[in-house]
Design an enzyme around this catalytic site. Structure first.
Site, PDB file in Angstrom:
ATOM      1  N   LYS A  20       0.872  -1.173   0.000  1.00  0.00           N
ATOM      2  CA  LYS A  20       0.000   0.000   0.000  1.00  0.00           C
ATOM      3  C   LYS A  20       0.908   1.222   0.000  1.00  0.00           C
ATOM      4  CE  LYS A  20      -3.770  -2.271   2.399  1.00  0.00           C
ATOM      5  NZ  LYS A  20      -4.262  -2.635   3.713  1.00  0.00           N
ATOM      6  N   ASP A 154       6.162   0.598  14.340  1.00  0.00           N
ATOM      7  CA  ASP A 154       4.859   0.249  14.904  1.00  0.00           C
ATOM      8  C   ASP A 154       4.928  -0.019  16.408  1.00  0.00           C
ATOM      9  OD1 ASP A 154       2.430   0.334  13.687  1.00  0.00           O
ATOM     10  OD2 ASP A 154       2.664  -1.546  12.597  1.00  0.00           O
ATOM     11  N   GLY A 214      -8.464  -5.598  12.373  1.00  0.00           N
ATOM     12  CA  GLY A 214      -8.315  -5.861  10.943  1.00  0.00           C
ATOM     13  C   GLY A 214      -7.921  -7.312  10.787  1.00  0.00           C
ATOM     14  N   ASP A 288     -11.323 -13.987   6.320  1.00  0.00           N
ATOM     15  CA  ASP A 288     -11.875 -12.667   6.055  1.00  0.00           C
ATOM     16  C   ASP A 288     -13.262 -12.535   6.714  1.00  0.00           C
ATOM     17  OD1 ASP A 288     -11.536 -10.367   3.692  1.00  0.00           O
ATOM     18  OD2 ASP A 288     -13.617 -10.835   4.216  1.00  0.00           O
TER      19      ASP A 288
HETATM   20  P1  ADP Z   1      -5.092  -5.395   7.583  1.00  0.00           P
HETATM   21  O1  ADP Z   1      -4.813  -5.825   8.982  1.00  0.00           O
HETATM   22  O2  ADP Z   1      -4.620  -6.377   6.554  1.00  0.00           O
HETATM   23  O3  ADP Z   1      -4.725  -3.947   7.269  1.00  0.00           O
HETATM   24  P2  ADP Z   1      -7.807  -4.405   7.326  1.00  0.00           P
HETATM   25  O4  ADP Z   1      -7.723  -3.376   8.395  1.00  0.00           O
HETATM   26  O5  ADP Z   1      -7.929  -3.962   5.910  1.00  0.00           O
HETATM   27  O6  ADP Z   1      -6.675  -5.503   7.453  1.00  0.00           O
HETATM   28  O7  ADP Z   1      -9.092  -5.316   7.686  1.00  0.00           O
HETATM   29  C1  ADP Z   1      -9.434  -6.426   6.928  1.00  0.00           C
HETATM   30  C2  ADP Z   1     -10.637  -7.091   7.593  1.00  0.00           C
HETATM   31  O8  ADP Z   1     -11.731  -6.157   7.589  1.00  0.00           O
HETATM   32  C3  ADP Z   1     -11.126  -8.322   6.842  1.00  0.00           C
HETATM   33  O9  ADP Z   1     -11.471  -9.340   7.766  1.00  0.00           O
HETATM   34  C4  ADP Z   1     -12.366  -7.811   6.137  1.00  0.00           C
HETATM   35  O10 ADP Z   1     -13.306  -8.826   5.881  1.00  0.00           O
HETATM   36  C5  ADP Z   1     -12.887  -6.830   7.159  1.00  0.00           C
HETATM   37  N1  ADP Z   1     -13.860  -5.936   6.552  1.00  0.00           N
HETATM   38  C6  ADP Z   1     -13.654  -4.958   5.651  1.00  0.00           C
HETATM   39  N2  ADP Z   1     -14.834  -4.404   5.281  1.00  0.00           N
HETATM   40  C7  ADP Z   1     -15.793  -5.065   5.951  1.00  0.00           C
HETATM   41  C8  ADP Z   1     -17.224  -4.986   6.024  1.00  0.00           C
HETATM   42  N3  ADP Z   1     -17.895  -4.099   5.288  1.00  0.00           N
HETATM   43  N4  ADP Z   1     -17.877  -5.827   6.843  1.00  0.00           N
HETATM   44  C9  ADP Z   1     -17.218  -6.741   7.572  1.00  0.00           C
HETATM   45  N5  ADP Z   1     -15.871  -6.868   7.575  1.00  0.00           N
HETATM   46  C10 ADP Z   1     -15.182  -6.046   6.776  1.00  0.00           C
END
Ligand code: ADP
Length: 400
Positions: A20, A154, A214, A288
């Protein structure tokens, strides 16, 4: 038409299957209005796809045949060429999210060979994540030697943890050798701490738990916006159940697996980082949250329930350390977007005096608690890259 006179800062956040990135106007000394847009570079079966959304909403995309190594030569070469041709300016600096900063108390540092040696020495403490963070720094130093580079850690936000939060109960000599709690997601927590006064001045000066939920997930207990306790520990495995990591786990399980099942360190590492958590508990349905929520299988519901329970349990522990609670803030992909998961967690916090509305409103900065609730609750979108950019721009302008 590309404006080559504008100096640009590239912020990179390198993960295992994607990078990213964000671009900032480097002439800005860190006031915060300098973001030009956010992008990602993702590896698919045989292509790499770049998507960039400019601050004005305009979207650009590009694709290349897949090259080996995510955060190395091919991918970064493509990204740098894309920036050269399409970005509105000329790159003068790059800043990187680095998962482990060891004992460092400052979030940002200028990269030089001494710092790189120190960060390399931390690889055994974060063997999967630290190399991914360091590879782009090495690459840019090698191929774009003229760029000023900065690393943001972090771990640094948690430098304020006291000895009772740092120690695991291991022999003192081991704690002194660095086998202790560090805590992670500090860039996200620093962002939330920075904006909290705009939302809830009482919480900003009081006791707040921030839930970064997340794929990786942790809690941070803050008093007066300073970290007092956190659920991740020596590694990013501890604490909450996550997408593919188990969270808190009896170490006796590991001893059993080693002794009775002959599992090696590598096999355990694969199990703990890639095959547990929501993925493991659901019996392989998904890591997910969105996919699990869409599934009708009982195991998917059980995985979500265990996630909620682990968050509620650890909120209790964090509130105990703080001696009470004024606010709970949700952030991260699940925390920002999943109203059902948030509501289940909020239900589990009723005993703390938290009363919430069940409105499925997911707009950012939403207050989730009812008027009169003893504890307020919020959803606030995090922006780790903004924190990285702020530190890098301050260091860049300091040294100018
Ligand atoms: P990372 O730790 O990789 O940065 P993110 O903060 O992007 O992860 O979070 C990813 C998680 O957020 C996944 O489990 C995804 O399914 C969940 N997520 C994103 N949008 C939604 C949503 N609208 N409803 C439920 N869960 C969501």
């Amino acid at each position: 038409m590309t404006d080559h006179s504008r100096p640009l800062l590239l912020v990179l956040n390198a993960g295992s299957s994607s990078i990213k990135f964000s671009l900032y106007d480097a002439a800005d000394s860190g006031a915060g209005n300098s973001c030009l847009g956010h992008g990602s570079l993702e590896a698919h079966a045989d292509t790499e796809r770049l998507i960039f959304r400019a601050a004005d909403g305009a979207q650009q995309s590009a694709a290349w045949p897949r090259t080996e190594g995510t955060a190395d030569t091919g991918t970064l070469l493509n990204l740098m060429e894309w920036i050269d041709h399409h970005a509105q300016g000329r790159l003068c600096a790059a800043a990187h999210r680095v998962v482990h900063g060891g004992d460092r108390t400052l979030t940002g540092a200028r990269v030089n060979s001494t710092l790189m040696r120190e960060l390399q020495a931390l690889v055994p403490m974060a063997p999967l994540h630290q190399p991914l963070c360091l590879a782009p720094i090495d690459y840019l130093a090698r191929e774009h030697g003229g760029l000023a580079q900065f690393a943001c850690f972090d771990t640094a936000f948690h430098h304020s943890l006291d000895p009772l939060e740092i120690s695991f109960g291991l022999p003192r000599a081991m704690t002194e050798q660095g086998l202790r709690r560090y805590g992670f997601h500090g860039l996200s927590y620093e962002y939330i701490a920075g904006v909290l006064p705009q939302y809830d001045p009482r919480a900003a000066n009081g006791r707040t738990i921030v839930a970064h939920l997340g794929n990786g997930a942790s809690l941070c207990a803050m008093h007066n916006r300073v970290s007092r306790a956190t659920t991740m520990g020596f590694s990013t495995l501890d604490g909450l159940l996550m997408g593919t990591r188990p969270g808190r786990l009896d170490p006796g399980v590991l001893l059993y697996l080693m002794r009775e099942r002959g599992m090696s360190a590598e096999a355990l590492e694969d199990l703990l980082y890639h095959r547990c958590g929501l993925l493991g508990v659901s019996g392989g349905i998904a890591s997910d949250m969105r996919e699990l929520a869409d599934s009708t299988a009982p195991a998917a519901a059980q995985a979500i329930a265990l996630f909620v329970r682990s968050v509620v349990r650890e909120i209790g522990a964090m509130a105990a350390v703080l001696g009470g609670l004024d606010a709970l803030v949700f952030t991260g992909g699940i925390g920002e977007n999943s109203a059902p998961v948030r509501n289940a967690i909020l239900d589990g916090c009723a005993w703390l005096g938290l009363q919430h509305s069940s409105a499925p409103d997911t707009s950012q900065g939403t207050c989730l608690s009812l008027p009169g609730s003893k504890v307020s609750a919020w959803t606030i979108a995090t922006d780790e890259n903004a924190v990285i950019a702020r530190h890098a721009l301050a260091l860049l302008h300091d040294s100018a």
